[in-house]
Design a protein around this motif. Structure first.
Motif, PDB file in Angstrom:
ATOM      1  N   ASP A 113     -22.972   0.391 -24.659  1.00 29.97           N
ATOM      2  CA  ASP A 113     -21.545   0.666 -24.819  1.00 29.97           C
ATOM      3  C   ASP A 113     -21.142   0.203 -26.217  1.00 29.97           C
ATOM      4  O   ASP A 113     -21.250  -0.989 -26.537  1.00 29.97           O
ATOM      5  N   LEU A 163     -26.677   3.881 -29.568  1.00 35.58           N
ATOM      6  CA  LEU A 163     -25.786   4.929 -29.071  1.00 35.58           C
ATOM      7  C   LEU A 163     -26.252   5.478 -27.720  1.00 35.58           C
ATOM      8  O   LEU A 163     -25.428   5.875 -26.877  1.00 35.58           O
ATOM      9  N   TYR A 194     -18.818   7.241 -32.607  1.00 30.44           N
ATOM     10  CA  TYR A 194     -19.490   6.550 -33.718  1.00 30.44           C
ATOM     11  C   TYR A 194     -18.932   7.004 -35.063  1.00 30.44           C
ATOM     12  O   TYR A 194     -18.609   6.178 -35.933  1.00 30.44           O
ATOM     13  N   ILE A 201     -28.248  10.893 -26.341  1.00 34.46           N
ATOM     14  CA  ILE A 201     -26.925  10.468 -26.825  1.00 34.46           C
ATOM     15  C   ILE A 201     -25.915  11.567 -26.527  1.00 34.46           C
ATOM     16  O   ILE A 201     -26.113  12.725 -26.913  1.00 34.46           O
ATOM     17  N   LYS A 239     -19.869  12.821 -26.936  1.00 34.64           N
ATOM     18  CA  LYS A 239     -18.733  11.901 -27.008  1.00 34.64           C
ATOM     19  C   LYS A 239     -19.115  10.629 -27.756  1.00 34.64           C
ATOM     20  O   LYS A 239     -18.341  10.123 -28.575  1.00 34.64           O
ATOM     21  N   GLN A 240     -20.306  10.112 -27.495  1.00 34.54           N
ATOM     22  CA  GLN A 240     -20.778   8.892 -28.148  1.00 34.54           C
ATOM     23  C   GLN A 240     -20.970   9.118 -29.652  1.00 34.54           C
ATOM     24  O   GLN A 240     -20.637   8.253 -30.470  1.00 34.54           O
ATOM     25  N   LYS A 241     -21.511  10.272 -30.025  1.00 31.12           N
ATOM     26  CA  LYS A 241     -21.709  10.579 -31.447  1.00 31.12           C
ATOM     27  C   LYS A 241     -20.368  10.652 -32.183  1.00 31.12           C
ATOM     28  O   LYS A 241     -20.221  10.124 -33.287  1.00 31.12           O
TER      29      LYS A 241
END
Length: 435
Positions: free
Chosen positions: A287, A283, A79, A71, A74-76
């Motif tokens: 997307d 995640l 979220y 993960i 940026k994704q974390k």
């Protein structure tokens, strides 16, 4: 950066609870507190543990660590920002001063409260005992075998639903007799029946539904019988409940192993960690920028209103987030809140939903000041579900089954049936007296 975002959200939650739930050394258990605890327990705690590499000797945990490494930062953060957006929406709805639900005025009108649950409790009690015995018969091979057992029962979900429905009736009775002594009100045929069937459910490993019911009782005690629970007393109750729940979890996982405080602590952490398996795969492989979509899972889940005994294969007609996102995995069954709502509803619709939900619960809480039996029961049931099932059971179970059906429709239907029977009884008595 991830730890900073988690810390900022935790600070926002703590400050909001201090402002809205603590007064003169006492704390009010309400929907805001329940939602906040569930949010931290399922939404922030597991991410914090994995982000800081706080590891455990566990196969599932090790597998999740590998997924977590995939993960991106940026994704974390994305979220956490979406979750914060949703949290603020719920808080904003809960504290909005202008609260109007015109379509519910007839449902929660005060006239219905003049006729208590006393009129029909014997009839309901007999019917519920018969149904409960039938549920135990269907689950007879799984009783007293623990969570991990060679015995399995396709009717365990039905027994859980039955216990939840029975508890809604317990609350109706509890609130209708209005005894000042909380302990005396607890000792009744309804209370004893619930304890028996709840213990049977616990013997099969189902604990979260029973915990939600305990939370509902604490909400009743906090808001109806008193003006709050002292912080010290609440801490003691919490420690005792967590110890018992953790001990049950250790026993159900390994019936012959010894129980230690380390095992209990790990078991309590396993619940949110295992639930977040679905989140980590979401995640890592998907997307998450779904700004809005048609709620296929929610609409198809409405078939869940049909009891399993009438449609045993109803799951075959219900879509899940795993149908919509095949890359999302959950080997232990639980589906994290973010996955359920982001996949099915999307970011913006979930903001609107949580705002309305918070506003509706604030409306019910305001009506509680008038000692309305229906609104009290519905409020306590929905609020208690916000702490656990709402964040870990997916739309089909948490929203449709536990909240819409057993926390909202069942209490309303029961009270209206009771009002009808009471009206007939009064007319019959008047007819007898006239002759």
């Amino acid at each position: 950066m991830v730890n900073l975002c988690i810390a900022l959200e935790a600070i926002i939650i703590i400050c909001f609870i201090i402002k809205n739930n603590i007064y003169k050394g006492k704390i009010i258990l309400d929907h805001i507190l329940c939602f906040s605890v569930g949010y931290v327990y399922y939404g922030l705690l597991p991410l914090f543990l994995f982000q800081n590499k706080i590891s455990f000797a566990d196969t599932i945990y090790n597998r999740m660590e590998d997924i977590f490494q995939q993960i991106s930062e940026k994704q974390k953060i994305f979220y956490l920002l979406i979750m914060l957006f949703w949290l603020i929406a719920f808080y904003a709805g809960s504290t909005r001063k202008s609260i109007v639900f015109r379509n519910t005025r007839k449902i929660f009108r005060k006239e219905k409260d003049k006729i208590t649950f006393i009129y029909s409790q014997k009839l309901f009690f007999i019917l519920m005992i018969i149904l409960g015995v039938f549920m135990l018969y269907l689950n007879r091979n799984s009783l007293l075998t623990g969570y991990i057992s060679k015995h399995s029962s396709e009717y365990k979900g039905s027994l859980s639903a039955y216990v939840t429905m029975l508890f809604s009736m317990v609350l109706l009775y509890f609130l209708s007799i209005r005894k000042k002594n909380f302990k005396k009100a607890s000792i009744s045929k309804w209370g004893m029946a619930y304890i028996f069937f709840a213990l049977m459910l616990l013997s099969m490993g189902g604990r979260l539904y029973v915990i939600s019911n305990i939370i509902a009782l604490l909400i009743v005690f906090s808001m109806v019988y008193t003006d709050g629970i002292s912080i010290g007393k609440l801490i003691r109750i919490t420690v005792i409940v967590l110890f018992i729940v953790g001990m049950i979890g250790v026993l159900r996982a390994n019936m012959h192993a010894g129980i230690t405080f380390r095992q209990i602590a790990f078991n309590l952490l396993q619940e949110p960690i295992n639930t977040n398996y679905s989140l980590f795969t979401y995640l890592a492989y998907c997307d998450i920028g779904n700004w809005g979509s048609f709620p296929v899972v929610f609409v198809s889940s409405l078939i869940n209103f049909i009891p399993r005994i009438f449609l045993p294969t109803k799951e075959n007609y219900i879509k899940t987030v795993y149908n919509l996102q095949p890359n999302v995995k959950s080997p232990l069954g639980a589906t994290q809140f973010f996955v359920s709502y982001n996949v099915d509803f999307g970011i913006i619709p979930t903001v609107l939903f949580l705002f309305v939900l918070g506003n509706f619960l604030a409306y019910l809480r305001k009506k509680n000041e008038n000692n309305n039996i229906i609104s009290n029961t519905v409020y306590c049931m929905i609020s208690s579900n916000l702490m656990f099932t709402f964040f870990r059971d997916g739309v089909m179970t948490s929203l449709v089954k536990n909240i819409m059906e057993f926390s909202f429709l069942v209490p309303i239907i029961i009270v209206y049936i009771n009002a009808f029977l009471a009206k007939k009884t009064i007319r019959y008595n008047q007819h007898i007296n006239n002759h």
